[in-house]
Design a protein around this motif. Structure first.
Motif, PDB file in Angstrom:
ATOM      1  N   GLY A  54      65.144  32.061  38.913  1.00  0.00           N
ATOM      2  CA  GLY A  54      64.384  31.898  40.136  1.00  0.00           C
ATOM      3  C   GLY A  54      63.687  33.159  40.605  1.00  0.00           C
ATOM      4  O   GLY A  54      62.984  33.160  41.602  1.00  0.00           O
ATOM      5  N   HIS A  55      63.895  34.253  39.902  1.00  0.00           N
ATOM      6  CA  HIS A  55      63.292  35.544  40.260  1.00  0.00           C
ATOM      7  C   HIS A  55      62.466  36.104  39.108  1.00  0.00           C
ATOM      8  O   HIS A  55      62.265  37.304  39.017  1.00  0.00           O
ATOM      9  CB  HIS A  55      64.377  36.550  40.651  1.00  0.00           C
ATOM     10  N   GLY A  56      62.048  35.242  38.193  1.00  0.00           N
ATOM     11  CA  GLY A  56      61.247  35.686  37.059  1.00  0.00           C
ATOM     12  C   GLY A  56      62.051  36.129  35.858  1.00  0.00           C
ATOM     13  O   GLY A  56      61.506  36.516  34.835  1.00  0.00           O
ATOM     14  N   GLY A  57      63.381  36.069  35.950  1.00  0.00           N
ATOM     15  CA  GLY A  57      64.243  36.464  34.836  1.00  0.00           C
ATOM     16  C   GLY A  57      65.011  35.274  34.285  1.00  0.00           C
ATOM     17  O   GLY A  57      64.800  34.137  34.702  1.00  0.00           O
ATOM     18  N   PHE A  58      65.887  35.565  33.360  1.00  0.00           N
ATOM     19  CA  PHE A  58      66.690  34.527  32.733  1.00  0.00           C
ATOM     20  C   PHE A  58      68.166  34.897  32.791  1.00  0.00           C
ATOM     21  O   PHE A  58      68.523  36.064  32.796  1.00  0.00           O
ATOM     22  CB  PHE A  58      66.272  34.325  31.269  1.00  0.00           C
ATOM     23  N   VAL A  59      68.990  33.873  32.839  1.00  0.00           N
ATOM     24  CA  VAL A  59      70.440  34.026  32.810  1.00  0.00           C
ATOM     25  C   VAL A  59      70.939  33.155  31.675  1.00  0.00           C
ATOM     26  O   VAL A  59      70.529  32.004  31.542  1.00  0.00           O
ATOM     27  CB  VAL A  59      71.069  33.561  34.142  1.00  0.00           C
ATOM     28  N   LYS A  60      71.819  33.687  30.840  1.00  0.00           N
ATOM     29  CA  LYS A  60      72.387  32.882  29.764  1.00  0.00           C
ATOM     30  C   LYS A  60      73.757  32.385  30.177  1.00  0.00           C
ATOM     31  O   LYS A  60      74.431  32.978  31.022  1.00  0.00           O
ATOM     32  CB  LYS A  60      72.470  33.688  28.476  1.00  0.00           C
ATOM     33  N   LYS A  61      74.152  31.285  29.588  1.00  0.00           N
ATOM     34  CA  LYS A  61      75.483  30.746  29.851  1.00  0.00           C
ATOM     35  C   LYS A  61      76.503  31.823  29.503  1.00  0.00           C
ATOM     36  O   LYS A  61      76.462  32.397  28.412  1.00  0.00           O
ATOM     37  CB  LYS A  61      75.716  29.495  29.006  1.00  0.00           C
ATOM     38  N   PRO A  62      77.454  32.115  30.403  1.00  0.00           N
ATOM     39  CA  PRO A  62      78.396  33.222  30.172  1.00  0.00           C
ATOM     40  C   PRO A  62      79.543  32.860  29.232  1.00  0.00           C
ATOM     41  O   PRO A  62      80.715  33.009  29.555  1.00  0.00           O
ATOM     42  CB  PRO A  62      78.888  33.533  31.586  1.00  0.00           C
ATOM     43  N   VAL A  63      79.211  32.423  28.027  1.00  0.00           N
ATOM     44  CA  VAL A  63      80.223  31.909  27.105  1.00  0.00           C
ATOM     45  C   VAL A  63      81.154  32.984  26.553  1.00  0.00           C
ATOM     46  O   VAL A  63      82.310  32.706  26.262  1.00  0.00           O
ATOM     47  CB  VAL A  63      79.589  31.140  25.921  1.00  0.00           C
TER      48      VAL A  63
END
Length: 193
Positions: free
Chosen positions: A83-92
């Motif tokens: 939501g801020h122009g970045g990405f988050v990956k699943k914290p597996v």
């Protein structure tokens, strides 16, 4: 991120230090057969992906430095816009798999031991490199004892999708024994020694 549905991992946090420490304190409980069990923990995710997409392939490679990689041809690890122009990956790698970790009777791996999740592999490895290729971008990230030591680093898209997990098991896991692939109904597995 709290509005995201937590089906396998809690997206609200990227690292659970207490969880990782618990695994490191009890390697015999979480990796009862040593390296072969760690390989099965990684393959279980590839097998799930293969089942949901109608089939898949994975390659397990034992490298000269004692590390092992598991590469699959799935869709890659879930990554979401923050939501801020970045990405988050699943914290597996650094958090519990909510489906298995605290309910070890839910699923058994082909070695007969409970499935706990890939965070077990990350916590019991000196280092682990997670490489992810998705249709919306590719990246890699390095962990040491389950803790990320780099940010997501973009890599060149090669036209494929899938996940590669390469790890160097810690000494507490015991000597390197060549892993067996196990029997997975929807996943073909090749072991390269």
């Amino acid at each position: 991120m709290s509005e995201w549905r937590n089906t396998t991992h809690d997206w609200a946090g990227s690292v659970d230090l207490d969880h990782l420490a618990r695994i490191r304190r009890n390697p015999g409980e979480f990796a009862p057969d040593g390296v072969p069990h760690l390989v099965l923990e990684v393959l279980a995710y590839a097998a799930e992906e293969a089942e949901s997409t109608g089939g898949g392939h994975a390659v397990v490679t034992v490298h000269p430095d004692g590390s092992i990689s598991v590469a699959d041809d799935g869709r890659g690890t879930d990554t979401r816009a923050d939501g801020h122009g970045g990405f988050v990956k699943k914290p597996v790698m650094s958090t519990k798999d909510l489906r298995f970790f605290d309910s070890p009777e839910v699923q058994r791996l082909p070695d007969g031991h409970p499935r706990r999740g890939v965070s077990v592999v990350a916590a019991l490895s000196d280092w682990l490199v997670h490489t992810n290729r998705r249709r919306n971008g590719s990246w890699t990230q390095r962990y040491e004892r389950g803790v990320p030591v780099t940010d997501l680093s973009p890599i060149t898209d090669d036209g494929t999708t899938g996940t590669t997990v390469r790890f160097l098991p810690g000494q507490e896991i015991g000597p390197l024994r060549l892993p067996e692939a196990g029997d997975w109904p929807h996943l073909s597995v090749e072991v390269v020694r």
